[in-house]
Design a protein around this motif. Structure first.
Motif, mmCIF file in Angstrom:
data_model
loop_
_atom_site.group_PDB
_atom_site.id
_atom_site.type_symbol
_atom_site.label_atom_id
_atom_site.label_comp_id
_atom_site.label_asym_id
_atom_site.label_seq_id
_atom_site.Cartn_x
_atom_site.Cartn_y
_atom_site.Cartn_z
ATOM 1 N N GLN A 142 79.725 -31.966 58.727
ATOM 2 C CA GLN A 142 80.236 -31.108 59.786
ATOM 3 C C GLN A 142 81.587 -30.505 59.401
ATOM 4 N N ALA A 166 80.951 -27.704 56.983
ATOM 5 C CA ALA A 166 80.417 -26.523 57.659
ATOM 6 C C ALA A 166 81.512 -25.769 58.394
ATOM 7 N N GLN A 167 82.465 -26.473 58.986
ATOM 8 C CA GLN A 167 83.578 -25.806 59.672
ATOM 9 C C GLN A 167 84.441 -25.034 58.708
ATOM 10 N N ARG A 186 82.747 -21.806 57.880
ATOM 11 C CA ARG A 186 82.859 -20.813 58.962
ATOM 12 C C ARG A 186 84.233 -20.178 58.989
#
Length: 246
Positions: free
Chosen positions: A237, A240-241, A244
């Motif tokens: 996670q 993934a942040q 982004r």
């Protein structure tokens, strides 16, 4: 992340198998002649030309602790305590010869000599049977003799000799039915020096206090491995942040 997840997952499966073995040992702490199961855990890698990127873990029962359990006196003439390391030969459900230390014997309605699990006891010529109503006596060398209570003056008649087998030097494995067998098939040789004590039984060699410690340790190890999967999820996670943000 998949490497970490798969490795942790295989470890969790191994921990669950270990807990099953521990639970089985605990459940049989009072079973006559029970031998505590031993679990083998080892890393397993995939053979090939590429580098070993994962080391999975495999766990399975590969043997049992063969130390003797405590002897208790029962006074029952058909209860036997097998001295030394010998095993008693019995007939398994599939008709093959198997071995056990459970020797709480009785006579079945058909006259067969069976142990507490209902397994027919084997002699040199197959299952041992006795006439119904006869008085049965077992000598220290395993010889089974019967006498007619109606004619006490008649000498006892030998009907067979319990096969006591020696397993040292032979690869044996414990099956799911709790019986020992020769790995790859075959039978164990009879031990002519083996003897029994009548009126006594062998208790399970499981030590409840040690099993409880093992159970706590296995549960903690399972929790640690489950946290690795949670850590892998958090790392995924976070990655993934960052993507982004880019």
């Amino acid at each position: 992340m998949d490497r970490l997840i798969y490795t942790a997952l295989s470890g969790m499966n191994a921990s669950m198998e270990r807990q099953r073995v521990i639970a089985s040992n605990m459940a049989n702490a009072q079973t006559v002649g029970f031998r505590a199961e031993l679990i083998d855990q080892r890393p397993v890698t995939v053979d090939g030309e590429t580098l070993d990127v994962r080391a999975m873990q495999r766990a399975q029962v590969r043997g049992a602790t063969m130390s003797a359990g405590e002897m208790i006196r029962t006074g029952h003439e058909l209860d036997l305590f097998i001295q030394g390391d010998a095993l008693m030969a019995v007939q398994a459900m599939d008709g093959t010869e198997a071995y056990t230390r459970r020797a709480d014997l009785s006579i079945s309605p058909t006259g067969a000599l069976v142990n507490g699990e209902g397994r027919p006891v084997l002699g040199e010529a197959g299952p041992i049977t006795v006439p119904l109503g006869a008085k049965v006596a077992i000598a220290p060398d395993g010889v089974v003799s019967v006498s007619d209570p109606a004619v006490p003056d008649q000498p006892p008649v030998e009907v067979g000799r319990i096969k006591l087998a020696g397993w040292q030097g032979s690869p044996i494995a414990k099956g799911l039915d709790g019986l020992f067998r020769v790995e790859g098939g075959g039978v164990l040789p009879a031990d002519a020096e083996a003897s029994v004590i009548t009126g006594a039984l062998e208790q399970s060699n499981v030590k409840p206090t040690e099993v409880l410690v093992e159970m706590i340790d296995a549960q903690r190890l399972f929790d640690m491995r489950s946290k690795l999967i949670a850590t892998a999820r958090d790392c995924d996670q976070s990655g993934a942040q960052l993507l982004r943000l880019g």
